[in-house]
Write a protein that holds these residues in place. Sequence first.
Motif, PDB file in Angstrom:
ATOM      1  N   GLU A  73      -4.078  -2.315  -4.718  1.00 35.82           N
ATOM      2  CA  GLU A  73      -4.907  -2.279  -5.925  1.00 35.82           C
ATOM      3  C   GLU A  73      -5.834  -1.060  -5.929  1.00 35.82           C
ATOM      4  O   GLU A  73      -6.001  -0.402  -6.954  1.00 35.82           O
ATOM      5  CB  GLU A  73      -5.747  -3.554  -6.036  1.00 35.82           C
ATOM      6  CG  GLU A  73      -4.975  -4.787  -6.459  1.00 35.82           C
ATOM      7  CD  GLU A  73      -5.910  -5.878  -6.952  1.00 35.82           C
ATOM      8  OE1 GLU A  73      -7.146  -5.688  -6.903  1.00 35.82           O
ATOM      9  OE2 GLU A  73      -5.412  -6.929  -7.405  1.00 35.82           O
ATOM     10  N   GLU A  74      -6.439  -0.763  -4.787  1.00 34.08           N
ATOM     11  CA  GLU A  74      -7.379   0.356  -4.719  1.00 34.08           C
ATOM     12  C   GLU A  74      -6.685   1.686  -4.989  1.00 34.08           C
ATOM     13  O   GLU A  74      -7.241   2.568  -5.659  1.00 34.08           O
ATOM     14  CB  GLU A  74      -8.061   0.363  -3.347  1.00 34.08           C
ATOM     15  CG  GLU A  74      -9.080  -0.758  -3.194  1.00 34.08           C
ATOM     16  CD  GLU A  74      -9.599  -0.904  -1.772  1.00 34.08           C
ATOM     17  OE1 GLU A  74      -9.184  -0.103  -0.899  1.00 34.08           O
ATOM     18  OE2 GLU A  74     -10.423  -1.816  -1.533  1.00 34.08           O
TER      19      GLU A  74
ATOM     20  N   GLN B  74      -5.987   1.718  -8.792  1.00 31.41           N
ATOM     21  CA  GLN B  74      -7.216   1.911  -9.565  1.00 31.41           C
ATOM     22  C   GLN B  74      -7.755   3.336  -9.451  1.00 31.41           C
ATOM     23  O   GLN B  74      -8.409   3.827 -10.365  1.00 31.41           O
ATOM     24  CB  GLN B  74      -8.269   0.906  -9.088  1.00 31.41           C
ATOM     25  CG  GLN B  74      -7.952  -0.519  -9.506  1.00 31.41           C
ATOM     26  CD  GLN B  74      -8.767  -1.556  -8.749  1.00 31.41           C
ATOM     27  OE1 GLN B  74      -9.305  -1.283  -7.673  1.00 31.41           O
ATOM     28  NE2 GLN B  74      -8.845  -2.768  -9.285  1.00 31.41           N
ATOM     29  N   GLY B  75      -7.490   4.001  -8.358  1.00 34.37           N
ATOM     30  CA  GLY B  75      -7.972   5.366  -8.174  1.00 34.37           C
ATOM     31  C   GLY B  75      -6.987   6.441  -8.579  1.00 34.37           C
ATOM     32  O   GLY B  75      -7.242   7.629  -8.381  1.00 34.37           O
TER      33      GLY B  75
ATOM     34  N   ARG C 114      -4.774  -5.754  -1.506  1.00 36.27           N
ATOM     35  CA  ARG C 114      -6.036  -5.130  -1.915  1.00 36.27           C
ATOM     36  C   ARG C 114      -5.963  -3.607  -1.787  1.00 36.27           C
ATOM     37  O   ARG C 114      -6.437  -2.875  -2.659  1.00 36.27           O
ATOM     38  CB  ARG C 114      -7.183  -5.677  -1.049  1.00 36.27           C
ATOM     39  CG  ARG C 114      -8.549  -5.261  -1.519  1.00 36.27           C
ATOM     40  CD  ARG C 114      -8.897  -5.925  -2.835  1.00 36.27           C
ATOM     41  NE  ARG C 114     -10.108  -5.373  -3.405  1.00 36.27           N
ATOM     42  CZ  ARG C 114     -10.373  -5.340  -4.700  1.00 36.27           C
ATOM     43  NH1 ARG C 114      -9.503  -5.821  -5.568  1.00 36.27           N
ATOM     44  NH2 ARG C 114     -11.480  -4.834  -5.152  1.00 36.27           N
ATOM     45  N   ALA C 115      -5.341  -3.138  -0.713  1.00 36.06           N
ATOM     46  CA  ALA C 115      -5.174  -1.693  -0.521  1.00 36.06           C
ATOM     47  C   ALA C 115      -4.306  -1.110  -1.632  1.00 36.06           C
ATOM     48  O   ALA C 115      -4.573  -0.011  -2.139  1.00 36.06           O
ATOM     49  CB  ALA C 115      -4.551  -1.414   0.843  1.00 36.06           C
TER      50      ALA C 115
ATOM     51  N   SER D  55      -0.230  -8.384  -8.743  1.00 30.73           N
ATOM     52  CA  SER D  55      -1.096  -8.617  -7.596  1.00 30.73           C
ATOM     53  C   SER D  55      -1.313 -10.130  -7.467  1.00 30.73           C
ATOM     54  O   SER D  55      -0.362 -10.897  -7.626  1.00 30.73           O
ATOM     55  CB  SER D  55      -2.420  -7.859  -7.753  1.00 30.73           C
ATOM     56  OG  SER D  55      -3.190  -7.951  -6.575  1.00 30.73           O
TER      57      SER D  55
ATOM     58  N   ARG E  26       0.832  -1.209   0.000  1.00 33.39           N
ATOM     59  CA  ARG E  26       0.000   0.000   0.000  1.00 33.39           C
ATOM     60  C   ARG E  26       0.863   1.254   0.000  1.00 33.39           C
ATOM     61  O   ARG E  26       0.656   2.170  -0.794  1.00 33.39           O
ATOM     62  CB  ARG E  26      -0.902  -0.002   1.242  1.00 33.39           C
ATOM     63  CG  ARG E  26      -1.727   1.259   1.393  1.00 33.39           C
ATOM     64  CD  ARG E  26      -2.238   1.444   2.817  1.00 33.39           C
ATOM     65  NE  ARG E  26      -2.828   2.773   2.978  1.00 33.39           N
ATOM     66  CZ  ARG E  26      -2.122   3.867   3.244  1.00 33.39           C
ATOM     67  NH1 ARG E  26      -0.812   3.810   3.377  1.00 33.39           N
ATOM     68  NH2 ARG E  26      -2.732   5.033   3.376  1.00 33.39           N
TER      69      ARG E  26
ATOM     70  N   HIS F 205      -7.700 -12.484  -5.326  1.00 35.37           N
ATOM     71  CA  HIS F 205      -8.670 -11.391  -5.189  1.00 35.37           C
ATOM     72  C   HIS F 205      -9.927 -11.624  -6.027  1.00 35.37           C
ATOM     73  O   HIS F 205     -10.929 -10.943  -5.830  1.00 35.37           O
ATOM     74  CB  HIS F 205      -8.036 -10.051  -5.586  1.00 35.37           C
ATOM     75  CG  HIS F 205      -7.032  -9.552  -4.590  1.00 35.37           C
ATOM     76  ND1 HIS F 205      -7.325  -9.367  -3.256  1.00 35.37           N
ATOM     77  CD2 HIS F 205      -5.733  -9.188  -4.733  1.00 35.37           C
ATOM     78  CE1 HIS F 205      -6.262  -8.916  -2.624  1.00 35.37           C
ATOM     79  NE2 HIS F 205      -5.277  -8.806  -3.492  1.00 35.37           N
TER      80      HIS F 205
ATOM     81  N   THR G 114      -7.987  -4.891 -14.713  1.00 34.49           N
ATOM     82  CA  THR G 114      -7.437  -5.949 -13.877  1.00 34.49           C
ATOM     83  C   THR G 114      -7.498  -7.226 -14.697  1.00 34.49           C
ATOM     84  O   THR G 114      -8.562  -7.587 -15.220  1.00 34.49           O
ATOM     85  CB  THR G 114      -8.261  -6.093 -12.591  1.00 34.49           C
ATOM     86  OG1 THR G 114      -8.193  -4.855 -11.864  1.00 34.49           O
ATOM     87  CG2 THR G 114      -7.715  -7.208 -11.718  1.00 34.49           C
TER      88      THR G 114
END
Length: 201
Positions: free
Chosen positions: A134-135, A138-139, A131-132, A106, A84, A110, A196
Amino acid sequence: MKLFVIGATGRTGLEIVQQALARGHHVTAFVRSPESITLRNGRLTVLKGNVTDENQFFNAMQSHDAVLSALGPREVFKPSSLLRDSALATTRAMKRSGVKRLVVLSAAAHFPGIPNRIVSFILRDHMRDSRAMEEIVQGSGLDWTIARPPRLTQEQYATYRSREDAAPRKGFSLSRKAVAAFMLDAIEQEKHFQKTVGIAQ
């Protein structure tokens, strides 16, 4: 192209560096321990740095065409925010330096499904961090691609199947060579922007 590789001393990262050089690219390997890279090539630059330091990234990645991150956990069963924190530093530095293309590694766990839920539970600390990461990617607003392979092996093939937003059917493992090939292909072929992608043998 001029490629910036994070996590280049790991087994997948080293494959990315070797294949990128074999394809004729210039590579900057940004690593914690430069002595871990024994490879010598006129198109390879090895820089020592902290993968969570935005300013170090900013100074190092300017004038590159793309960033590839194969960063993995040092210990999968311990809580960590390494992925992250590195994603945050990477994406911020990329926006500051004008580098738009990002491909990150990744995990297929998931994706939905009972086997993946089991893996996600067993490796819950690592999966939470992943996951953090990836977020954040993605943002970011960048031209990102997230590669989600299943269990990685040291086999010598470099072929793969890929599927956007889902895991390929009956894809239970994939060689690190094939992961590296996919990540480089995505950049060279300008594919999978803001997608993804499940990849498997």
